[in-house]
Design a protein around this motif. Structure first.
Motif, PDB file in Angstrom:
ATOM      1  N   HIS A   1       0.836  -1.204   0.000  1.00 18.48           N
ATOM      2  CA  HIS A   1       0.000   0.000   0.000  1.00 18.48           C
ATOM      3  C   HIS A   1       0.869   1.252   0.000  1.00 18.48           C
ATOM      4  CE1 HIS A   1      -3.893  -1.942   1.811  1.00 18.48           C
ATOM      5  NE2 HIS A   1      -3.314  -2.726   0.934  1.00 18.48           N
ATOM      6  N   ASN A   2       2.116   1.129   0.460  1.00 18.36           N
ATOM      7  CA  ASN A   2       3.034   2.252   0.677  1.00 18.36           C
ATOM      8  C   ASN A   2       2.349   3.295   1.549  1.00 18.36           C
ATOM      9  OD1 ASN A   2       5.358   3.749   0.626  1.00 18.36           O
ATOM     10  ND2 ASN A   2       5.180   4.363  -1.524  1.00 18.36           N
ATOM     11  N   ARG A   3       2.012   2.847   2.757  1.00 17.79           N
ATOM     12  CA  ARG A   3       1.121   3.626   3.612  1.00 17.79           C
ATOM     13  C   ARG A   3       1.401   3.282   5.072  1.00 17.79           C
ATOM     14  NH1 ARG A   3      -3.422   5.971   1.783  1.00 17.79           N
ATOM     15  NH2 ARG A   3      -5.226   6.311   3.120  1.00 17.79           N
ATOM     16  N   CYS A   4       1.265   4.274   5.929  1.00 24.02           N
ATOM     17  CA  CYS A   4       1.367   4.078   7.372  1.00 24.02           C
ATOM     18  C   CYS A   4       0.068   4.542   8.012  1.00 24.02           C
ATOM     19  CB  CYS A   4       2.546   4.866   7.939  1.00 24.02           C
ATOM     20  SG  CYS A   4       2.643   4.858   9.751  1.00 24.02           S
ATOM     21  N   VAL A   5      -0.487   3.707   8.867  1.00 21.59           N
ATOM     22  CA  VAL A   5      -1.721   4.046   9.582  1.00 21.59           C
ATOM     23  C   VAL A   5      -1.384   4.167  11.064  1.00 21.59           C
ATOM     24  CG1 VAL A   5      -4.068   3.334  10.152  1.00 21.59           C
ATOM     25  CG2 VAL A   5      -3.125   2.832   7.882  1.00 21.59           C
ATOM     26  N   VAL A   6      -1.675   5.318  11.638  1.00 22.06           N
ATOM     27  CA  VAL A   6      -1.392   5.600  13.043  1.00 22.06           C
ATOM     28  C   VAL A   6      -2.709   5.693  13.803  1.00 22.06           C
ATOM     29  CG1 VAL A   6      -0.319   7.228  14.661  1.00 22.06           C
ATOM     30  CG2 VAL A   6       0.692   6.862  12.401  1.00 22.06           C
ATOM     31  N   THR A   7      -2.744   5.146  15.001  1.00 23.86           N
ATOM     32  CA  THR A   7      -3.912   5.285  15.863  1.00 23.86           C
ATOM     33  C   THR A   7      -3.477   5.990  17.132  1.00 23.86           C
ATOM     34  OG1 THR A   7      -4.805   3.211  15.005  1.00 23.86           O
ATOM     35  CG2 THR A   7      -5.802   4.087  17.016  1.00 23.86           C
ATOM     36  N   VAL A   8      -4.116   7.107  17.418  1.00 26.96           N
ATOM     37  CA  VAL A   8      -3.712   7.942  18.545  1.00 26.96           C
ATOM     38  C   VAL A   8      -4.950   8.419  19.286  1.00 26.96           C
ATOM     39  CG1 VAL A   8      -3.653  10.042  17.127  1.00 26.96           C
ATOM     40  CG2 VAL A   8      -2.252   9.915  19.195  1.00 26.96           C
ATOM     41  N   LEU A   9      -4.799   8.593  20.587  1.00 24.18           N
ATOM     42  CA  LEU A   9      -5.885   9.038  21.456  1.00 24.18           C
ATOM     43  C   LEU A   9      -5.411  10.262  22.220  1.00 24.18           C
ATOM     44  CD1 LEU A   9      -8.735   7.945  22.449  1.00 24.18           C
ATOM     45  CD2 LEU A   9      -7.479   6.940  24.355  1.00 24.18           C
ATOM     46  N   GLY A  10      -6.288  11.232  22.425  1.00 20.62           N
ATOM     47  CA  GLY A  10      -5.819  12.392  23.172  1.00 20.62           C
ATOM     48  C   GLY A  10      -6.896  13.375  23.541  1.00 20.62           C
ATOM     49  N   GLN A  11      -6.499  14.336  24.361  1.00 18.93           N
ATOM     50  CA  GLN A  11      -7.339  15.479  24.663  1.00 18.93           C
ATOM     51  C   GLN A  11      -7.306  16.432  23.474  1.00 18.93           C
ATOM     52  OE1 GLN A  11      -5.154  16.506  28.256  1.00 18.93           O
ATOM     53  NE2 GLN A  11      -6.980  16.098  29.478  1.00 18.93           N
ATOM     54  N   PRO A  12      -8.354  17.211  23.272  1.00 19.35           N
ATOM     55  CA  PRO A  12      -8.433  18.031  22.056  1.00 19.35           C
ATOM     56  C   PRO A  12      -7.214  18.922  21.796  1.00 19.35           C
ATOM     57  CG  PRO A  12     -10.561  17.972  23.127  1.00 19.35           C
ATOM     58  CD  PRO A  12      -9.613  17.257  24.048  1.00 19.35           C
ATOM     59  N   GLU A  13      -6.797  19.723  22.742  1.00 21.62           N
ATOM     60  CA  GLU A  13      -5.701  20.660  22.486  1.00 21.62           C
ATOM     61  C   GLU A  13      -4.360  19.966  22.286  1.00 21.62           C
ATOM     62  OE1 GLU A  13      -5.375  23.894  21.707  1.00 21.62           O
ATOM     63  OE2 GLU A  13      -7.540  23.795  21.460  1.00 21.62           O
ATOM     64  N   PRO A  14      -3.951  19.041  23.179  1.00 29.52           N
ATOM     65  CA  PRO A  14      -2.692  18.325  22.918  1.00 29.52           C
ATOM     66  C   PRO A  14      -2.714  17.525  21.618  1.00 29.52           C
ATOM     67  CG  PRO A  14      -3.359  18.055  25.200  1.00 29.52           C
ATOM     68  CD  PRO A  14      -4.499  18.702  24.497  1.00 29.52           C
ATOM     69  N   LEU A  15      -3.858  16.924  21.313  1.00 28.13           N
ATOM     70  CA  LEU A  15      -3.968  16.165  20.069  1.00 28.13           C
ATOM     71  C   LEU A  15      -3.849  17.091  18.866  1.00 28.13           C
ATOM     72  CD1 LEU A  15      -4.457  13.465  18.675  1.00 28.13           C
ATOM     73  CD2 LEU A  15      -6.925  13.823  18.968  1.00 28.13           C
ATOM     74  N   LYS A  16      -4.415  18.262  18.979  1.00 36.80           N
ATOM     75  CA  LYS A  16      -4.316  19.249  17.904  1.00 36.80           C
ATOM     76  C   LYS A  16      -2.862  19.618  17.642  1.00 36.80           C
ATOM     77  CE  LYS A  16      -5.541  24.098  17.006  1.00 36.80           C
ATOM     78  NZ  LYS A  16      -6.293  25.267  17.534  1.00 36.80           N
ATOM     79  N   ARG A  17      -2.111  19.916  18.696  1.00 37.95           N
ATOM     80  CA  ARG A  17      -0.711  20.299  18.517  1.00 37.95           C
ATOM     81  C   ARG A  17       0.112  19.172  17.896  1.00 37.95           C
ATOM     82  NH1 ARG A  17      -1.772  22.663  23.655  1.00 37.95           N
ATOM     83  NH2 ARG A  17      -0.828  20.883  24.739  1.00 37.95           N
ATOM     84  N   ALA A  18      -0.109  17.950  18.371  1.00 34.48           N
ATOM     85  CA  ALA A  18       0.643  16.809  17.843  1.00 34.48           C
ATOM     86  C   ALA A  18       0.306  16.557  16.382  1.00 34.48           C
ATOM     87  CB  ALA A  18       0.345  15.565  18.683  1.00 34.48           C
ATOM     88  N   MET A  19      -0.960  16.689  16.020  1.00 40.29           N
ATOM     89  CA  MET A  19      -1.376  16.412  14.647  1.00 40.29           C
ATOM     90  C   MET A  19      -0.818  17.465  13.695  1.00 40.29           C
ATOM     91  SD  MET A  19      -2.939  14.033  13.031  1.00 40.29           S
ATOM     92  CE  MET A  19      -3.958  13.276  14.299  1.00 40.29           C
ATOM     93  N   VAL A  20      -0.846  18.715  14.094  1.00 41.06           N
ATOM     94  CA  VAL A  20      -0.283  19.765  13.237  1.00 41.06           C
ATOM     95  C   VAL A  20       1.208  19.513  13.017  1.00 41.06           C
ATOM     96  CG1 VAL A  20       0.258  22.232  13.113  1.00 41.06           C
ATOM     97  CG2 VAL A  20      -2.024  21.497  13.833  1.00 41.06           C
ATOM     98  N   GLU A  21       1.899  19.091  14.058  1.00 42.66           N
ATOM     99  CA  GLU A  21       3.325  18.758  13.930  1.00 42.66           C
ATOM    100  C   GLU A  21       3.525  17.597  12.964  1.00 42.66           C
ATOM    101  OE1 GLU A  21       6.799  16.735  16.661  1.00 42.66           O
ATOM    102  OE2 GLU A  21       5.397  18.114  17.652  1.00 42.66           O
TER     103      GLU A  21
END
Length: 299
Positions: free
Chosen positions: A46-66
C-alpha cells in the motif's frame, strides 16, 4: 492517563517503505502530555502508514499539526507509488469521538487543525464525512477520485475547491481529507491467488455501491511481495455490517472463482464489541454478555 474528553484519530500517511521517515512522523505523537500513541503499522504494498492515537483536544491538535508538517517535509507525492488510493502525503485524518465527546466536538477539532496546518504548510484540506460542507464531499472515495495525479486538474472545478488552504495542490504534499466520523474498521482478506482481477470482482460484489453489504467499501489489490491478491475493505458501521458478515461474504464469492481465503487482518485499533461479535458468532455462544469479559471489570 486520565482524560476528560477522549478523541481518537487514525491519520493515514503515504509512506510505508522508508521506516526512518515513518518513525519521524510517528515521533510527533510520542511522549506528548495529553496524547497517547496506541498503534502504528506500515504496508509496503500500500506504501502507507496508519497511526492510531488518542488524546485530549488541544494536545492532540498540537501533535497532529506537527505530524502534518513532518509529512509535508518528508514525503514527495510526485515520486509516490502504492496500491492504495491517495491524494496527499497525509491522505486522510479522521477524528472519532470516544468518551465524553460529541461528533460536533470532533468536527470542530478537525476544522481547527485544517485551518492551522493550511496556513503553516500550504497544504489544502477537504472536509469529509460528518464534517463535509457539501453532499458530494461526504464520501472519501469521491474526494480521492483521480488520486494525486489527477488532483491539480480536478481542483480547477469550483465544485472541488478545498475548504481550507490554497486552491491548488501542494507541489509535493498534494491535499488532505479531514473530518469527524464514527468508528471505521479496516479489514483485509487475502486470497490464495495472485490474480488481482479476481479480488476486484469479489470486491465489486461485496461493497455497497455494487449491491453488496450496506456499510462496506471494498477494492481488490495485489500484494506483490507475497504473490497474493487481497480484498481490502472499510467497514463504516460495524454495528450494522459486522466483520464476520463481510468475511463470510468474501469466502462465498471466492468459491465462484475456485479460490480460498488464506488469511485476514484488522488494521489498527478496533472496538472490542466488533471482535466479541465475531467470537459470539463463530463459537455460537448463547446469551453472551460483555460483562463476561474479565478485563472490562478492571478500572
Amino acid at each position: 492517563m486520565k482524560l476528560d474528553k477522549w478523541i481518537e484519530s487514525v491519520p493515514n500517511f503515504s509512506e510505508g517503505r522508508d521506516l526512518k521517515k515513518v518513525e519521524r512522523i510517528v515521533d510527533s505523537f510520542r511522549a506528548k502530555p495529553g496524547v497517547k500513541l496506541l498503534d502504528y503499522s506500515t504496508d509496503p504494498d500500500h506504501n502507507r502508514c496508519v497511526v492510531t492515537v488518542l488524546g485530549q483536544p488541544e494536545p492532540l491538535k498540537r501533535a497532529m499539526v506537527e505530524a502534518i508538517g513532518t509529512a509535508v517535509e518528508l514525503i514527495d507525492m510526485t515520486r509516490h507509488e502504492g496500491q492504495h488510493p491517495r491524494i496527499g502525503c497525509v491522505d486522510v485524518i479522521p477524528f472519532i469521538p470516544v468518551r465524553d465527546c460529541t461528533i460536533q466536538e470532533a468536527d470542530q477539532l478537525a476544522r481547527e487543525i485544517a485551518q492551522e496546518a493550511a496556513l503553516l504548510y500550504g497544504q489544502p484540506f477537504y472536509l469529509y464525512e460528518k464534517s463535509a460542507t457539501a453532499p458530494h464531499r461526504v464520501d472519501l472515495a469521491n474526494i480521492r477520485k483521480g488520486q494525486f495525479e489527477g488532483l491539480a486538474e480536478k481542483m480547477k472545478d469550483p465544485l472541488w475547491k478545498p475548504d481550507f488552504g490554497p486552491d491548488t495542490i501542494h507541489p509535493t504534499g498534494g491535499a488532505t481529507a479531514i473530518g469527524a466520523r464514527m468508528p471505521l474498521i479496516c479489514f483485509n482478506i487475502n486470497l490464495d491467488t495472485p490474480n488481482v482481477e479476481i479480488a476486484r470482482q469479489i470486491a465489486r460484489r461485496v461493497r455497497n455501491i455494487g449491491g453488496g453489504l450496506r456499510y462496506v467499501k471494498a477494492m481488490g489489490i495485489a500484494l506483490e511481495e507475497r504473490n497474493l491478491a487481497q480484498v481490502t475493505m472499510n467497514l463504516t458501521d460495524y454495528t450494522k455490517t459486522s466483520i464476520y458478515g463481510a468475511f463470510e461474504m468474501v469466502k462465498m464469492e471466492a468459491r465462484r472463482y475456485g479460490v480460498r481465503v488464506v488469511g485476514s487482518e484488522v488494521v489498527g485499533i478496533v472496538p472490542m464489541k466488533a471482535l466479541l461479535d465475531c467470537a459470539e458468532y463463530y463459537l455460537q455462544i448463547e446469551d453472551f454478555s460483555s460483562e463476561q469479559v474479565l478485563e472490562l471489570h478492571i478500572e
